[in-house]
Write a protein that holds these residues in place. Structure first.
Motif, short mmCIF file in Angstrom:
data_model
loop_
_atom_site.label_atom_id
_atom_site.label_comp_id
_atom_site.label_asym_id
_atom_site.label_seq_id
_atom_site.Cartn_x
_atom_site.Cartn_y
_atom_site.Cartn_z
N LYS A 61 1.29 -1.32 -0.09
CA LYS A 61 0.28 0.46 -0.21
C LYS A 61 0.82 1.16 -0.10
CE LYS A 61 -3.66 1.82 2.58
NZ LYS A 61 -4.37 2.30 3.49
N VAL A 62 1.62 1.19 0.68
CA VAL A 62 2.95 2.20 1.29
C VAL A 62 3.63 2.15 -0.18
CG1 VAL A 62 4.44 1.56 2.31
CG2 VAL A 62 4.14 3.58 2.74
N VAL A 63 4.08 1.99 -0.60
CA VAL A 63 5.04 1.45 -1.75
C VAL A 63 4.55 1.97 -3.54
CG1 VAL A 63 6.25 0.25 -4.16
CG2 VAL A 63 6.34 0.13 -1.56
N PRO A 68 8.43 5.33 -5.09
CA PRO A 68 9.24 6.67 -5.11
C PRO A 68 10.01 5.51 -6.43
CG PRO A 68 9.03 4.40 -3.48
CD PRO A 68 7.60 4.32 -4.29
N GLY A 69 11.07 6.41 -6.54
CA GLY A 69 12.14 6.37 -7.59
C GLY A 69 13.50 5.74 -6.50
N ILE A 70 13.87 5.74 -5.52
CA ILE A 70 15.23 4.74 -4.66
C ILE A 70 14.57 4.56 -3.43
CG2 ILE A 70 16.84 5.92 -3.56
CD1 ILE A 70 16.76 6.02 -6.53
N ILE A 71 14.82 3.32 -2.94
CA ILE A 71 14.56 2.97 -1.68
C ILE A 71 15.36 2.66 -1.27
CG2 ILE A 71 13.46 1.03 -0.49
CD1 ILE A 71 11.13 0.40 -2.85
N GLY A 96 11.65 -11.06 6.35
CA GLY A 96 9.75 -10.80 6.24
C GLY A 96 9.85 -9.72 5.38
N GLY A 97 10.69 -8.64 6.66
CA GLY A 97 10.59 -7.05 6.36
C GLY A 97 11.00 -6.46 4.57
N THR A 98 12.39 -7.22 5.00
CA THR A 98 13.24 -7.01 3.67
C THR A 98 11.99 -8.25 2.47
OG1 THR A 98 15.04 -6.83 4.90
CG2 THR A 98 15.40 -7.53 2.47
N MET A 99 12.30 -8.60 2.04
CA MET A 99 11.49 -9.85 0.92
C MET A 99 9.93 -9.05 1.10
SD MET A 99 10.41 -13.71 1.57
CE MET A 99 8.90 -13.54 3.07
N ASN A 100 9.30 -7.52 1.69
CA ASN A 100 8.19 -7.45 1.65
C ASN A 100 8.41 -6.06 1.03
OD1 ASN A 100 6.50 -9.99 3.38
ND2 ASN A 100 6.87 -8.03 4.93
N MET A 101 9.61 -5.52 1.50
CA MET A 101 9.59 -4.16 0.59
C MET A 101 10.58 -4.68 -0.71
SD MET A 101 8.58 -1.92 2.15
CE MET A 101 9.79 -0.29 1.01
N LEU A 102 10.86 -5.88 -0.53
CA LEU A 102 11.52 -6.33 -2.00
C LEU A 102 9.92 -6.14 -3.60
CD1 LEU A 102 14.63 -7.85 -1.08
CD2 LEU A 102 14.82 -6.19 -2.69
N GLU A 103 9.16 -7.44 -3.31
CA GLU A 103 8.24 -7.29 -3.74
C GLU A 103 7.41 -6.12 -3.37
OE1 GLU A 103 5.24 -10.05 -5.49
OE2 GLU A 103 8.20 -10.39 -5.25
N ALA A 104 7.07 -5.44 -2.61
CA ALA A 104 6.25 -4.66 -2.65
C ALA A 104 6.88 -3.51 -3.87
CB ALA A 104 6.10 -4.05 -1.54
N ARG A 106 8.86 -4.56 -6.82
CA ARG A 106 8.68 -5.01 -8.03
C ARG A 106 7.67 -5.07 -8.49
NH1 ARG A 106 7.65 -10.33 -10.36
NH2 ARG A 106 6.55 -10.69 -8.54
N THR A 107 6.54 -5.10 -7.41
CA THR A 107 4.83 -5.27 -7.89
C THR A 107 4.74 -4.23 -8.11
OG1 THR A 107 3.99 -5.91 -5.89
CG2 THR A 107 4.79 -7.46 -6.97
N SER A 108 4.86 -3.86 -7.31
CA SER A 108 3.94 -1.95 -7.34
C SER A 108 4.59 -0.45 -7.99
CB SER A 108 3.99 -1.49 -5.57
OG SER A 108 3.23 -2.55 -5.24
N CYS A 109 5.93 -0.36 -8.08
CA CYS A 109 6.75 0.88 -8.52
C CYS A 109 6.90 1.17 -9.69
CB CYS A 109 8.51 0.54 -8.00
SG CYS A 109 8.16 0.69 -6.15
#
Length: 346
Positions: A61-63, A68-71, A96-104, A106-109
């Motif tokens: 949701k937040v991504v 963002p262009g840079i995370i 888990g937090g790293t996996m979630n942010m990577l997948e977010a 990948r799918t949302s940026c």
């Protein structure tokens, strides 16, 4: 560094020690910054979103909203002590937090330019040679170390398998103003006792860590390194060791802080200065964690190849950090000023 058009920047863990310094630096350069953290950012300098990165739906949701262009992914269980006390929670945060942010991402940026992971030199495990380089074997063993290594590998996976524009930096021991970890990290823990409100107390050193060797680097140089690898085209897909300002044993570092703290207090708070010198330090039993590494040291040729050099020496960084403690606690008034005659009493 000219970054051209300012992309939206997201910093997970942006209310933390390194994250807050990074957020203020980027906001000061005109970047639109969103801090993502369990805590709320204290002012209106940046946008602030409170989430827990272990919640995948909230990450997406937040991504999606910020795009963002840079995370910069700094959200993590940040100390060895906390990981040892709560390994499940630490692994959930770091893996888990790293996996979630990577997948977010990948799918949302829609136009992600870089995903930067703040990792650690502890992924290498015990040092057996002269220094770790980026191709050294990864032999992490402790709960904190393995969690960070797993995050490190997840970032590599998403870069290789899914083409995400990732970069990783393996940090050594970072210090500077604003580090709240006075119960665990050696620099704020030592200064917290030297500048205790009721009077100086002797710093504590664990008996089994007296000779442990560590690299140290001031936080502003870490911020510069993070910014460098985020915007440098050649850094995509690469892993970098952080360049240390200096290498010290625990005992050497504490003795240096005691001397610098005495010098800082002597011109305006002679009673505290005398107590700092008279107290020395206290050696106590071991910390209780079985995974503490005896020796760590990084070489950073890849950062150097990008033209990066540290600007703050260990001594200068410690002086700046001591000055911050003095101001925050209302102790003294002339940090590192010298009495008339230009000499401090011996």
């Amino acid at each position: 560094m000219d970054h051209g058009a300012r992309p939206a920047v997201m910093i997970t863990g942006g209310c933390g020690f390194i994250g807050s310094h990074l957020a203020r630096s980027l906001a000061g350069q005109g970047f639109p910054v969103t801090v993502v953290d369990r805590e709320r950012w204290p002012d209106d300098l940046v946008d602030s979103v409170r989430i827990d990165v272990t919640d995948f739906d909230d990450c997406v949701k937040v991504v999606s909203t910020v795009d963002p262009g840079i995370i910069f992914h700094l959200a993590a269980s940040s100390t060895i002590d906390s990981a040892f006390r709560d390994p499940r929670g630490s692994l959930a945060d770091n893996i888990g937090g790293t996996m979630n942010m990577l997948e977010a991402a990948r799918t949302s940026c829609t136009d992600l330019r870089r995903f930067v992971l703040a990792s650690t030199d502890k992924v290498y495990g015990e040092l057996t040679g002269d220094a770790y380089v980026e191709t050294s074997a990864l032999e992490a063993r402790g709960a904190y170390d393995v969690g960070k290594l797993s995050a490190d590998n997840l970032v590599r996976l998403y870069g290789y398998e899914f083409g995400l524009p990732v970069t990783t930096i393996r940090l050594c021991n970072v210090f500077g103003p604003g580090d709240p970890n006075t119960g665990s990290r050696i620099v704020p823990r030592t200064l917290d006792r030297l500048f205790a409100p009721a009077g100086a107390r002797p710093p504590v050193i664990y008996e089994d860590s007296l000779g442990h060797g560590r690299d140290y680097v001031y936080v502003s140089d870490v911020v510069r390194a993070l910014e460098t690898i985020a915007f440098e085209t050649a850094a995509r897909g690469e892993v970098f060791n952080m360049a240390p300002a200096a290498h010290r044993t625990t005992l050497e570092l504490v003795e240096e802080m005691i001397d610098l703290a005495w010098r800082a207090c002597a011109p305006s708070d002679w009673d505290r200065a005398n107590a700092i010198r008279a107290n020395g330090y206290e050696v106590v039993g071991g910390a209780g964690s079985p995974s503490v590494l005896r020796r760590q040291h990084c070489a950073a040729p890849k950062l150097a190849a990008l033209g990066f050099r540290n600007r703050v020496s260990l001594s200068d960084g410690l002086q700046r950090t001591i000055g911050s403690f003095l101001r925050d606690r209302g102790i003294g008034g002339r940090t590192f000023a010298r009495p008339e005659g230009g000499r401090l009493p011996s």
